[in-house]
Each structure stands twice: as structure tokens, then as C-alpha cells.
Motif scaffolding. Sequence first.
Motif, PDB file in Angstrom:
ATOM      1  N   GLN A   1       0.820  -1.208   0.000  1.00  0.00           N
ATOM      2  CA  GLN A   1       0.000   0.000   0.000  1.00  0.00           C
ATOM      3  C   GLN A   1       0.856   1.261   0.000  1.00  0.00           C
ATOM      4  O   GLN A   1       0.568   2.216  -0.712  1.00  0.00           O
ATOM      5  CB  GLN A   1      -0.924  -0.012   1.222  1.00  0.00           C
ATOM      6  N   LYS A   2       1.905   1.265   0.799  1.00  0.00           N
ATOM      7  CA  LYS A   2       2.800   2.417   0.859  1.00  0.00           C
ATOM      8  C   LYS A   2       4.071   2.093   0.086  1.00  0.00           C
ATOM      9  O   LYS A   2       4.613   0.987   0.198  1.00  0.00           O
ATOM     10  CB  LYS A   2       3.142   2.761   2.308  1.00  0.00           C
TER      11      LYS A   2
ATOM     12  N   GLY B   1       6.193  10.461  -4.287  1.00  0.00           N
ATOM     13  CA  GLY B   1       5.481   9.275  -3.815  1.00  0.00           C
ATOM     14  C   GLY B   1       4.947   8.427  -4.946  1.00  0.00           C
ATOM     15  O   GLY B   1       5.048   7.194  -4.924  1.00  0.00           O
TER      16      GLY B   1
ATOM     17  N   GLN C   1       6.114   4.565  -5.986  1.00  0.00           N
ATOM     18  CA  GLN C   1       5.211   3.420  -6.096  1.00  0.00           C
ATOM     19  C   GLN C   1       5.377   2.719  -7.440  1.00  0.00           C
ATOM     20  O   GLN C   1       5.385   1.485  -7.517  1.00  0.00           O
ATOM     21  CB  GLN C   1       3.761   3.869  -5.893  1.00  0.00           C
TER      22      GLN C   1
ATOM     23  N   ALA D   1      -2.677   6.019  -1.315  1.00  0.00           N
ATOM     24  CA  ALA D   1      -2.060   7.197  -0.691  1.00  0.00           C
ATOM     25  C   ALA D   1      -1.532   8.193  -1.728  1.00  0.00           C
ATOM     26  O   ALA D   1      -0.813   9.122  -1.376  1.00  0.00           O
ATOM     27  CB  ALA D   1      -0.914   6.754   0.223  1.00  0.00           C
TER      28      ALA D   1
END
Length: 212
Positions: free
Chosen positions: A105-106, A163, A167, A190
Motif C-alpha cells: 500500500q505504501k 510518492g 510506487q 495514498a
Amino acid sequence: MGLFKSKQKKTDAIFGQSVSVRNASLFYKERQALKEVSLEIPPCQITALIGPSGCGKSTLLKCLNRMNDLVPDCRVQGSFLIGDVDIYGQIDLCELRKNVGMVFQKPNPFPMTVFDNVSYGPKTQGIRQSAKLKEIVEESLRKAAMWEELKDRLHTSALALSGGQQQRLCIARALAVKPKILLMDEPTSALDPISTAKSRNSAANCEPPPLW
């Protein structure tokens, strides 16, 4: 990905691309997180698991490459097959996680360069030739729709990326070992809308298609 060394007996198991889960239950000590879950997923198909927060989606995904083995007092019951292989039998966990990759997820890039992040998995598999590693890195970044963005930044720190870029780098890193199944645990939750769209496009073009 080769991050965890297995002490279990190695086998000549050949992992397929289908997933079969039958009567799966999982317990954290006495608390039951999964209750008699069954599902069949054919090869080469994008599949989404949908449900409210806390219903066990992430827990089920982690069962498919045995990440729950790392959780103390965790017990798993039922049958989990990748192709025809019982993944809770006598198998090599490194081989399992090579064939069943995961994006979390992160974003979790390693504290190293972009190039070293993507080439980390292939290196753990014994690939050392510089030309081959460069080929794998470029191919993986192209699949993640990042090559044009990062081709001049391969030797900068992955931690300096945004970010969304981090990912998509994690997607490229997972693809570099050529998994037969790719698990993705809410990988865009996120991110901002633009990064979300790019990450989803990257995932949609993945081979193999992901299990969300």
C-alpha cells in the motif's frame, strides 16, 4: 523477491498462474481474521478483491506469498494452490516470492539508487552481467511507464523520487524478477489523482496482470 531466506526444503515445484483457495481460515492467536474463504482465479486475469476496511483483503493477499509467516502467533488453515503447487507444503519460500510478487500500500523503495532498486531481485537470483542487468532495468521501467522519466536518473537515490514515482518504481522492481502472479495491496490509496492514474496504467499493462 529474495529478501527472506527460507530454511525449508527446496523442491522442483513449477508455479502456474492460476490461484485456488479453498476453505481458508486465518487466526492471530485466538482472533479469526479469515473464515472459510474460497475462490478460484484463472490465469492471466486482472482480479479485484472488494470489501470494507478490516474485512481481510490484505490478509488474504499475504497468504498467497506467505508473508503472514512473519507474523507471530499466526495460524493458517485450508488449501492454497498456485497452479498445482500447494504453497503451504514443502516449498522454497524464495522461489514462491519470486513467482508471486507483491506491491504494498505504501511505497517502500530501498535506500539505494533507482538502478539498484530494480536490479536487486535479479542480482539475488545470480544475474551479474552488467549488460543483462541494464536490459532488465530498462524493460522493467518501461513496463511501469517510468523509463522516459528516469532514464537520466538511474544512479540517483530512489528516496528522492515523488510518492507516485516511488510506487511505480516498486512495481518495476516487482516485475524485474518476472513473477507469474503480481499481488497489489491498494497500491494507489495514498497517491494523488495524477500519480494514481499513472500507477493504474502501469498495472494494467503489466504481464502478468495483477491481483488487486
